[in-house]
Design an enzyme around this catalytic site. Structure first.
Site, PDB file in Angstrom:
ATOM      1  N   LYS A   1      -8.460  21.400 -10.175  1.00  0.00           N
ATOM      2  CA  LYS A   1      -8.711  22.574  -9.332  1.00  0.00           C
ATOM      3  C   LYS A   1     -10.208  22.793  -9.169  1.00  0.00           C
ATOM      4  O   LYS A   1     -10.673  23.114  -8.068  1.00  0.00           O
ATOM      5  CB  LYS A   1      -8.031  23.821  -9.911  1.00  0.00           C
ATOM      6  CG  LYS A   1      -8.294  25.035  -9.026  1.00  0.00           C
ATOM      7  CD  LYS A   1      -7.155  25.959  -8.833  1.00  0.00           C
ATOM      8  CE  LYS A   1      -7.498  27.019  -7.776  1.00  0.00           C
ATOM      9  NZ  LYS A   1      -6.547  28.087  -7.667  1.00  0.00           N
TER      10      LYS A   1
ATOM     11  N   ARG B   1     -19.056  47.387  -3.700  1.00  0.00           N
ATOM     12  CA  ARG B   1     -19.267  46.137  -2.936  1.00  0.00           C
ATOM     13  C   ARG B   1     -19.363  44.890  -3.821  1.00  0.00           C
ATOM     14  O   ARG B   1     -19.954  43.898  -3.425  1.00  0.00           O
ATOM     15  CB  ARG B   1     -20.512  46.230  -2.053  1.00  0.00           C
ATOM     16  CG  ARG B   1     -20.400  47.312  -1.014  1.00  0.00           C
ATOM     17  CD  ARG B   1     -21.459  47.172   0.060  1.00  0.00           C
ATOM     18  NE  ARG B   1     -21.349  48.293   0.961  1.00  0.00           N
ATOM     19  CZ  ARG B   1     -21.927  49.472   0.752  1.00  0.00           C
ATOM     20  NH1 ARG B   1     -22.663  49.655  -0.320  1.00  0.00           N
ATOM     21  NH2 ARG B   1     -21.772  50.440   1.612  1.00  0.00           N
TER      22      ARG B   1
ATOM     23  N   GLU C   1     -11.119  26.920   1.646  1.00  0.00           N
ATOM     24  CA  GLU C   1      -9.878  26.299   2.124  1.00  0.00           C
ATOM     25  C   GLU C   1      -9.955  25.860   3.580  1.00  0.00           C
ATOM     26  O   GLU C   1      -9.089  26.161   4.405  1.00  0.00           O
ATOM     27  CB  GLU C   1      -8.681  27.237   1.910  1.00  0.00           C
ATOM     28  CG  GLU C   1      -7.366  26.481   1.931  1.00  0.00           C
ATOM     29  CD  GLU C   1      -6.166  27.317   1.503  1.00  0.00           C
ATOM     30  OE1 GLU C   1      -6.237  28.018   0.492  1.00  0.00           O
ATOM     31  OE2 GLU C   1      -5.157  27.235   2.216  1.00  0.00           O
TER      32      GLU C   1
ATOM     33  N   HIS D   1       7.119  32.676  -9.298  1.00  0.00           N
ATOM     34  CA  HIS D   1       6.388  31.908  -8.284  1.00  0.00           C
ATOM     35  C   HIS D   1       6.527  30.385  -8.515  1.00  0.00           C
ATOM     36  O   HIS D   1       6.826  29.621  -7.594  1.00  0.00           O
ATOM     37  CB  HIS D   1       4.915  32.337  -8.305  1.00  0.00           C
ATOM     38  CG  HIS D   1       4.025  31.566  -7.403  1.00  0.00           C
ATOM     39  ND1 HIS D   1       4.120  31.647  -6.029  1.00  0.00           N
ATOM     40  CD2 HIS D   1       3.037  30.681  -7.670  1.00  0.00           C
ATOM     41  CE1 HIS D   1       3.221  30.849  -5.490  1.00  0.00           C
ATOM     42  NE2 HIS D   1       2.544  30.254  -6.464  1.00  0.00           N
TER      43      HIS D   1
ATOM     44  N   GLU E   1       3.830  24.234 -11.900  1.00  0.00           N
ATOM     45  CA  GLU E   1       2.500  24.118 -11.271  1.00  0.00           C
ATOM     46  C   GLU E   1       1.754  22.898 -11.834  1.00  0.00           C
ATOM     47  O   GLU E   1       1.025  22.222 -11.113  1.00  0.00           O
ATOM     48  CB  GLU E   1       1.669  25.391 -11.492  1.00  0.00           C
ATOM     49  CG  GLU E   1       2.202  26.635 -10.799  1.00  0.00           C
ATOM     50  CD  GLU E   1       1.847  26.712  -9.305  1.00  0.00           C
ATOM     51  OE1 GLU E   1       1.203  25.789  -8.756  1.00  0.00           O
ATOM     52  OE2 GLU E   1       2.242  27.715  -8.676  1.00  0.00           O
TER      53      GLU E   1
ATOM     54  N   ARG F   1      -8.783  21.961  -0.079  1.00  0.00           N
ATOM     55  CA  ARG F   1      -8.120  22.987  -0.901  1.00  0.00           C
ATOM     56  C   ARG F   1      -6.681  23.223  -0.448  1.00  0.00           C
ATOM     57  O   ARG F   1      -5.848  23.675  -1.221  1.00  0.00           O
ATOM     58  CB  ARG F   1      -8.937  24.297  -0.884  1.00  0.00           C
ATOM     59  CG  ARG F   1      -8.415  25.317  -1.873  1.00  0.00           C
ATOM     60  CD  ARG F   1      -9.365  26.471  -2.125  1.00  0.00           C
ATOM     61  NE  ARG F   1      -8.788  27.384  -3.093  1.00  0.00           N
ATOM     62  CZ  ARG F   1      -9.447  28.356  -3.716  1.00  0.00           C
ATOM     63  NH1 ARG F   1     -10.717  28.555  -3.463  1.00  0.00           N
ATOM     64  NH2 ARG F   1      -8.841  29.133  -4.588  1.00  0.00           N
TER      65      ARG F   1
ATOM     66  N   ASN G   1      -1.677  23.703  -1.922  1.00  0.00           N
ATOM     67  CA  ASN G   1      -0.471  24.403  -1.446  1.00  0.00           C
ATOM     68  C   ASN G   1       0.757  23.496  -1.402  1.00  0.00           C
ATOM     69  O   ASN G   1       1.773  23.876  -0.816  1.00  0.00           O
ATOM     70  CB  ASN G   1      -0.729  25.015  -0.067  1.00  0.00           C
ATOM     71  CG  ASN G   1      -1.773  26.117  -0.144  1.00  0.00           C
ATOM     72  OD1 ASN G   1      -1.868  26.798  -1.162  1.00  0.00           O
ATOM     73  ND2 ASN G   1      -2.573  26.272   0.893  1.00  0.00           N
TER      74      ASN G   1
ATOM     75  N   LYS H   1     -10.003  33.228  -5.504  1.00  0.00           N
ATOM     76  CA  LYS H   1      -9.097  33.977  -4.619  1.00  0.00           C
ATOM     77  C   LYS H   1      -8.564  35.178  -5.383  1.00  0.00           C
ATOM     78  O   LYS H   1      -7.973  35.029  -6.465  1.00  0.00           O
ATOM     79  CB  LYS H   1      -7.912  33.109  -4.195  1.00  0.00           C
ATOM     80  CG  LYS H   1      -8.219  32.132  -3.080  1.00  0.00           C
ATOM     81  CD  LYS H   1      -6.921  31.470  -2.639  1.00  0.00           C
ATOM     82  CE  LYS H   1      -7.156  30.387  -1.620  1.00  0.00           C
ATOM     83  NZ  LYS H   1      -5.903  29.670  -1.270  1.00  0.00           N
TER      84      LYS H   1
ATOM     85  N   HIS I   1       6.912  29.833  -0.729  1.00  0.00           N
ATOM     86  CA  HIS I   1       6.630  31.204  -0.277  1.00  0.00           C
ATOM     87  C   HIS I   1       7.810  31.773   0.506  1.00  0.00           C
ATOM     88  O   HIS I   1       8.130  32.959   0.381  1.00  0.00           O
ATOM     89  CB  HIS I   1       5.384  31.234   0.614  1.00  0.00           C
ATOM     90  CG  HIS I   1       4.108  31.267  -0.170  1.00  0.00           C
ATOM     91  ND1 HIS I   1       2.886  30.977   0.370  1.00  0.00           N
ATOM     92  CD2 HIS I   1       3.869  31.568  -1.471  1.00  0.00           C
ATOM     93  CE1 HIS I   1       1.954  31.096  -0.566  1.00  0.00           C
ATOM     94  NE2 HIS I   1       2.521  31.442  -1.679  1.00  0.00           N
TER      95      HIS I   1
ATOM     96  N   HIS J   1       4.257  24.976  -1.445  1.00  0.00           N
ATOM     97  CA  HIS J   1       4.153  26.411  -1.185  1.00  0.00           C
ATOM     98  C   HIS J   1       4.750  26.844   0.149  1.00  0.00           C
ATOM     99  O   HIS J   1       5.046  28.026   0.320  1.00  0.00           O
ATOM    100  CB  HIS J   1       2.695  26.871  -1.296  1.00  0.00           C
ATOM    101  CG  HIS J   1       2.226  26.969  -2.725  1.00  0.00           C
ATOM    102  ND1 HIS J   1       2.183  25.884  -3.565  1.00  0.00           N
ATOM    103  CD2 HIS J   1       1.828  28.031  -3.470  1.00  0.00           C
ATOM    104  CE1 HIS J   1       1.760  26.271  -4.755  1.00  0.00           C
ATOM    105  NE2 HIS J   1       1.536  27.568  -4.727  1.00  0.00           N
TER     106      HIS J   1
END
Ligand code: NAD
Ligand code: GLY
Length: 365
Positions: free
Chosen positions: A229, A123, A239, A267, A187, A243, A247, A145, A254, A250
């Site tokens: 960031k 956990r 987010e 990416h 990026e 946040r 993206n 993340k 994506h 993206h």
């Protein structure tokens, strides 16, 4: 801009507690001491990849002589639960308990996969991020993340699991293939467009020395991205608002990765097309000046060739964007630049605007 090559400390807030991002040359050598400083002296499990280990294993083992080493394959096609399971098996075989610390030493894939294992083993055990690609150093190691892909889509299985420490050493970047390094620079350009004209201008004017990867040029650029960031994820960890600006590029990015089954683009390269698309959509709307759009296109062109999109069907890309929309509760969110250094989230971009833009980017109807 920071011109020092001394280690820089950036504090990040999270619901699980604050943590520091440390960035500077030589940080790998003092990793053991840094771990002890945050109370993680006891049982250390380094998770890395054979590629990273080939170049840096000796230095990592010297820095953390008592750590267990778990090597897993990296690259997007290994970012799934079976790879996480390999980490569980190694942790189980070594009887890793709650006081264990997982130290992810690798690119974004290692950070996300090992981070997910750390988030879920017993956990949740402590996680330390030691990013070794530019993408990971400016982006994925910060913000908590973690996760893996599922057949239904990218990053669909995941958690927020804040690291206890992020240690960024530019020495890792010396061995990064040029294409991977460029993927990280896209990026960096993203950060400039969404949050800092000064960063954008500096990167645009200094590509040659960035490509030489000298720490005195790289560290200030990495630190600027990390500060942006850190500020954003501290304010909006889950987010719910700001946040989302991260993206930028993206939505289309994506979709391009998905329609090419994560095989054609790094990416960052897909994000580069996404930045070009967002800038065009914003310019068509009169939200963003044409000359600024040209500046973005010029920098992306100067960074080097991108994989071709000429054979990609606009219908397929649009469909992939819509699938992403379904995943985000029916809202198609686009982040659009309003000027270099500032962006906003919009929810009303229409299919015909996307089609026009993808046509201009050279995709086939
Ligand atoms: P990656 O982890 O696949 O690494 C790219 C390649 O570089 C791999 O082949 C790896 O073996 C190699 N490599 C790593 N470090 C090296 C080094 N120092 N020298 C030589 N080779 C090295 O890719 P990436 O671009 O680092 O990360 C992309 C992943 O990050 C994607 O899965 C993306 O979803 C994820 N990501 C996550 C977040 C987040 O917030 N969690 C943010 C951005 C991206
Ligand atoms: N890379 C996007 C985020 O961390 O939110």
């Amino acid at each position: 801009m920071h011109t020092t090559t001394e280690a820089v400390r950036i504090d990040v807030g999270s619901s699980a507690g604050a943590y520091a991002v440390q960035a500077g040359p030589g940080l790998l050598g003092s990793l053991g001491a840094q771990l002890r400083d945050v109370g993680l002296g006891a049982r250390q499990f380094v998770v890395s990849s054979p590629t990273v280990w080939r170049f840096h294993g000796t230095a990592i083992a010297q820095a953390l002589p008592d750590a267990h080493t778990i090597l897993i394959p990296d690259g997007e096609r290994f970012k799934h639960l079976q790879t996480v399971n390999r980490i569980y098996e190694a942790l189980g075989a070594a009887a890793a308990e709650r006081e264990a610390a997982v130290i992810a030493v690798g690119g974004g894939v290692i950070g996300d996969v090992a981070g997910f294992a750390a988030a879920t083993w017993m956990r949740g055990v402590a996680l330390v991020q030691v990013p070794t690609t530019l993408v990971a150093q400016v982006d994925s190691a910060i913000g908590g993340k973690v996760g893996v892909n599922h057949a239904a889509g990218k990053n669909l299985i995941g958690a927020f699991h804040a690291p206890r420490l992020v240690a960024i050493d530019p020495a890792f970047l010396a061995t990064l293939p040029r294409r991977e390094f460029r993927a990280g620079l896209y990026e960096v350009v993203k950060y400039g467009i969404m949050a800092s004209r000064e960063l954008f201008d500096r990167v645009a004017g200094d590509l040659d020395s960035l490509f030489k990867r000298r720490p005195e040029r790289l560290v200030p650029t990495i630190v600027d991205c990390c500060r942006i960031k850190a500020r954003i994820v501290t304010a909006d960890e889950r987010e719910a608002g700001e946040r989302r600006l991260l993206n930028l590029g993206h939505t289309v990015g994506h979709a391009l990765e998905a329609v090419t089954k994560y095989r054609r683009f790094r990416h960052g390269e897909a994000v580069a097309y996404g930045l070009l698309a967002a800038a065009r959509i914003a310019a068509h709307r009169g939200l963003f000046a044409e000359d600024e759009r040209h500046r973005i296109a010029d920098v992306i062109t100067a960074l080097g060739p991108l994989p071709s999109v000429a054979d990609l069907s606009i219908g397929d890309v649009l469909e992939a964007i819509r699938r992403d929309k379904k995943m985000s509760r029916g809202v198609l969110r686009f982040v659009l630049p309003v000027s270099i250094g500032s962006a906003q989230v919009v929810n009303d971009v229409q299919a015909d605007e996307i089609v026009k833009t993808l046509t201009e980017l050279g995709m086939r109807s």
